[in-house]
Every structure is written in C-alpha cells, then in structure tokens.
Design an enzyme around this catalytic site. Structure first.
Site, PDB file in Angstrom:
ATOM      1  N   ILE A 126      45.911  36.945  43.893  1.00  0.00           N
ATOM      2  CA  ILE A 126      45.241  37.170  45.177  1.00  0.00           C
ATOM      3  C   ILE A 126      44.441  38.470  45.086  1.00  0.00           C
ATOM      4  O   ILE A 126      45.014  39.553  44.998  1.00  0.00           O
ATOM      5  CB  ILE A 126      46.273  37.277  46.329  1.00  0.00           C
ATOM      6  CG1 ILE A 126      47.147  36.015  46.393  1.00  0.00           C
ATOM      7  CG2 ILE A 126      45.553  37.512  47.667  1.00  0.00           C
ATOM      8  CD1 ILE A 126      48.363  36.149  47.300  1.00  0.00           C
ATOM      9  N   ARG A 127      43.143  38.349  45.072  1.00  0.00           N
ATOM     10  CA  ARG A 127      42.257  39.528  44.904  1.00  0.00           C
ATOM     11  C   ARG A 127      42.836  40.449  43.834  1.00  0.00           C
ATOM     12  O   ARG A 127      43.036  41.655  44.036  1.00  0.00           O
ATOM     13  CB  ARG A 127      42.057  40.264  46.235  1.00  0.00           C
ATOM     14  CG  ARG A 127      41.416  39.386  47.303  1.00  0.00           C
ATOM     15  CD  ARG A 127      41.061  40.169  48.536  1.00  0.00           C
ATOM     16  NE  ARG A 127      39.996  41.122  48.254  1.00  0.00           N
ATOM     17  CZ  ARG A 127      39.999  42.386  48.649  1.00  0.00           C
ATOM     18  NH1 ARG A 127      41.015  42.887  49.312  1.00  0.00           N
ATOM     19  NH2 ARG A 127      38.982  43.146  48.367  1.00  0.00           N
TER      20      ARG A 127
ATOM     21  N   GLU B 217      56.634  36.869  42.990  1.00  0.00           N
ATOM     22  CA  GLU B 217      57.578  36.680  44.098  1.00  0.00           C
ATOM     23  C   GLU B 217      57.154  35.536  45.015  1.00  0.00           C
ATOM     24  O   GLU B 217      57.907  35.144  45.895  1.00  0.00           O
ATOM     25  CB  GLU B 217      57.717  37.998  44.898  1.00  0.00           C
ATOM     26  CG  GLU B 217      56.581  38.329  45.858  1.00  0.00           C
ATOM     27  CD  GLU B 217      55.313  38.864  45.168  1.00  0.00           C
ATOM     28  OE1 GLU B 217      55.209  38.799  43.926  1.00  0.00           O
ATOM     29  OE2 GLU B 217      54.413  39.325  45.903  1.00  0.00           O
TER      30      GLU B 217
ATOM     31  N   CYS C  71      50.477  43.316  41.381  1.00  0.00           N
ATOM     32  CA  CYS C  71      49.135  43.347  41.975  1.00  0.00           C
ATOM     33  C   CYS C  71      48.763  44.765  42.430  1.00  0.00           C
ATOM     34  O   CYS C  71      48.489  45.610  41.591  1.00  0.00           O
ATOM     35  CB  CYS C  71      49.028  42.302  43.074  1.00  0.00           C
ATOM     36  SG  CYS C  71      47.325  41.833  43.346  1.00  0.00           S
TER      37      CYS C  71
ATOM     38  N   HIS D 138      51.436  37.494  41.581  1.00  0.00           N
ATOM     39  CA  HIS D 138      52.565  37.648  42.506  1.00  0.00           C
ATOM     40  C   HIS D 138      53.726  36.742  42.103  1.00  0.00           C
ATOM     41  O   HIS D 138      53.856  35.635  42.647  1.00  0.00           O
ATOM     42  CB  HIS D 138      52.123  37.269  43.922  1.00  0.00           C
ATOM     43  CG  HIS D 138      51.202  38.261  44.544  1.00  0.00           C
ATOM     44  ND1 HIS D 138      51.635  39.271  45.369  1.00  0.00           N
ATOM     45  CD2 HIS D 138      49.864  38.413  44.439  1.00  0.00           C
ATOM     46  CE1 HIS D 138      50.608  39.998  45.770  1.00  0.00           C
ATOM     47  NE2 HIS D 138      49.521  39.496  45.210  1.00  0.00           N
TER      48      HIS D 138
ATOM     49  N   GLY E 155      49.663  44.191  48.023  1.00  0.00           N
ATOM     50  CA  GLY E 155      49.188  44.705  49.310  1.00  0.00           C
ATOM     51  C   GLY E 155      47.798  45.255  49.083  1.00  0.00           C
ATOM     52  O   GLY E 155      46.960  44.590  48.476  1.00  0.00           O
ATOM     53  N   GLU E 156      47.585  46.446  49.528  1.00  0.00           N
ATOM     54  CA  GLU E 156      46.272  47.085  49.358  1.00  0.00           C
ATOM     55  C   GLU E 156      46.530  48.464  48.759  1.00  0.00           C
ATOM     56  O   GLU E 156      47.117  49.324  49.406  1.00  0.00           O
ATOM     57  CB  GLU E 156      45.586  47.151  50.732  1.00  0.00           C
ATOM     58  CG  GLU E 156      44.206  47.724  50.692  1.00  0.00           C
ATOM     59  CD  GLU E 156      43.298  47.031  49.690  1.00  0.00           C
ATOM     60  OE1 GLU E 156      43.191  45.797  49.729  1.00  0.00           O
ATOM     61  OE2 GLU E 156      42.709  47.751  48.859  1.00  0.00           O
ATOM     62  N   SER E 157      46.093  48.622  47.511  1.00  0.00           N
ATOM     63  CA  SER E 157      46.467  49.842  46.788  1.00  0.00           C
ATOM     64  C   SER E 157      45.890  51.109  47.419  1.00  0.00           C
ATOM     65  O   SER E 157      46.510  52.171  47.350  1.00  0.00           O
ATOM     66  CB  SER E 157      46.039  49.733  45.325  1.00  0.00           C
ATOM     67  OG  SER E 157      44.655  49.524  45.222  1.00  0.00           O
TER      68      SER E 157
ATOM     69  N   ARG F  58      40.161  46.961  39.899  1.00  0.00           N
ATOM     70  CA  ARG F  58      40.530  46.299  41.148  1.00  0.00           C
ATOM     71  C   ARG F  58      39.640  45.090  41.391  1.00  0.00           C
ATOM     72  O   ARG F  58      38.469  45.095  41.030  1.00  0.00           O
ATOM     73  CB  ARG F  58      40.378  47.252  42.342  1.00  0.00           C
ATOM     74  CG  ARG F  58      41.402  48.356  42.380  1.00  0.00           C
ATOM     75  CD  ARG F  58      41.201  49.237  43.598  1.00  0.00           C
ATOM     76  NE  ARG F  58      41.401  48.520  44.834  1.00  0.00           N
ATOM     77  CZ  ARG F  58      40.626  48.644  45.916  1.00  0.00           C
ATOM     78  NH1 ARG F  58      39.573  49.444  45.897  1.00  0.00           N
ATOM     79  NH2 ARG F  58      40.895  47.960  46.997  1.00  0.00           N
TER      80      ARG F  58
END
Ligand code: GLN
Length: 191
Positions: A137-138, A175, A80, A173, A48-50, A109
């Site tokens: 992903i990023r 998953e 991630c 990821h 997600g976005e940490s 990051r």
C-alpha cells in the site's frame, strides 16, 4: 519470562499485528511513551505515514529513547512506513522527516508510483518454502543495500524484505493476511 513485543502505537494500524502475535502465543503491548518503550524486549513499527510518525516520535518524547534502544540492538520489525523510519537514508521524504539508521538501506517512499500505488503479489522469500501473499500500500522499496544487509525478497529486482541482524523490514504489510510466517521469523530472532 515470555518476550514482550512493543507495538509503536502513535499512528497506523496496530491491531492486526497484535492479533498476529497473539495467534503465535506472544505477548504484545502498545508503546506510546518512553516508559512503555523501556519495558519491551522487541518493537514493531507499523505501516501508516512515515512523515506523521516521525513528527509524533518527536512530540511524544520517544525519538531519543528509540534511537538509543535501536543503537543498543533492540530487535525491531518495521512494516512499510516502519521500514522508512528504520532506514539509514530516505528518498522522496520530507526534509524534516527523521529516520533512525537501524538498517543500512536507502529507501524511496511511494516508490512503486501512483498507478500501482496498491497491489498484491505472491513473493518468493528466502528461507520460506512457499510464496508469501504480500499486500503493498503506497509502498517504498529499497534502492541501496549496505554491507551486512540480507535481501530476503524483491519485486522486479527491488528489495522489499531485508534483514540486518535483529532488524527486519518489509515494504509490504504481512499483518494484513493470516500468514504468520514473518511474525514468526521476527519472534525467532528475539532471544
Ligand atoms: N507511503 C507511506 C509513507 O511514506 C507508507 C505507506 C504505508 O505504510 N502503507 O510513510
């Protein structure tokens, strides 16, 4: 009693983790409150976005209980953004971004840079017979590994899968593919 795996459900993609655990015959539940956190035997902190997740941990009242459970040895798998949340030190984070030091690594990051902000790679992983198809992903990568941290996989010399005791972190990821081997590895660390 079967283990109950909590999926931190403040932000980010939970459902694919739930399906992976279901396929392995494990029970998973969403965690949004301190009471829900207290009821699980293990935890997944998803991608997600940490920075957002860090804020939501504060506003949900989960920050302190989470820090305590991590200090008490809660088996935890961070993918991630989850890896960033669990790291000792975060580079290129927001100044007010909190990380919990559950694994003694320094992560950067968005470390792979803009041009390759998303990519896939077949990774050789220590302990797994065949390569693992990994989706980045990023993604962050690890820049420093403390004593007692095992590096299980790297990309171009940068660690992307690490373990310290019962804490497992991946920059990618697992998953998002139907390869269950890392979820299985995580489950095997829960007694
Ligand atoms: N770049 C995101 C962060 O800093 C992580 C991306 C992800 O979880 N896929 O939190």
């Amino acid at each position: 009693m079967p283990v109950k795996v909590g999926l931190l459900a403040l932000q980010g993609a939970i459902e694919p983790h739930a399906l992976a655990f279901q396929a392995l015959g494990a029970t998973s539940v969403e965690v949004r409150t301190p009471d829900q956190l207290a009821a699980v035997d293990a935890l997944v902190i998803p991608g997600g976005e940490s920075t957002t997740m860090s804020k939501l941990l504060d506003t949900s009242g989960l920050s302190e209980p989470l820090a305590k459970r991590l200090a008490d040895g809660l088996p935890t798998f961070g993918t991630c953004a989850g890896m960033i949340i669990l790291a000792r030190t975060v580079l290129d984070g927001r100044v007010d971004q909190q990380s919990y030091g559950a694994i003694d690594v320094t992560v950067r990051r968005n470390a792979f840079g803009r041009q390759v902000d998303s990519f896939e790679a077949d990774l050789a992983i220590d302990g797994l017979a065949d390569p693992f198809h990994a989706v980045f992903i990023r993604a962050p990568f690890v820049e420093r590994v403390g004593d007692g941290v095992e590096v299980l996989a790297s990309v171009d010399g940068h660690p992307v899968l690490c373990r310290q005791g019962v804490v497992l972190v991946s920059a990618f990821h697992p998953e998002l593919t139907d390869d269950l081997r890392l979820h299985e590895l995580f489950l095997s660390s829960i007694s």
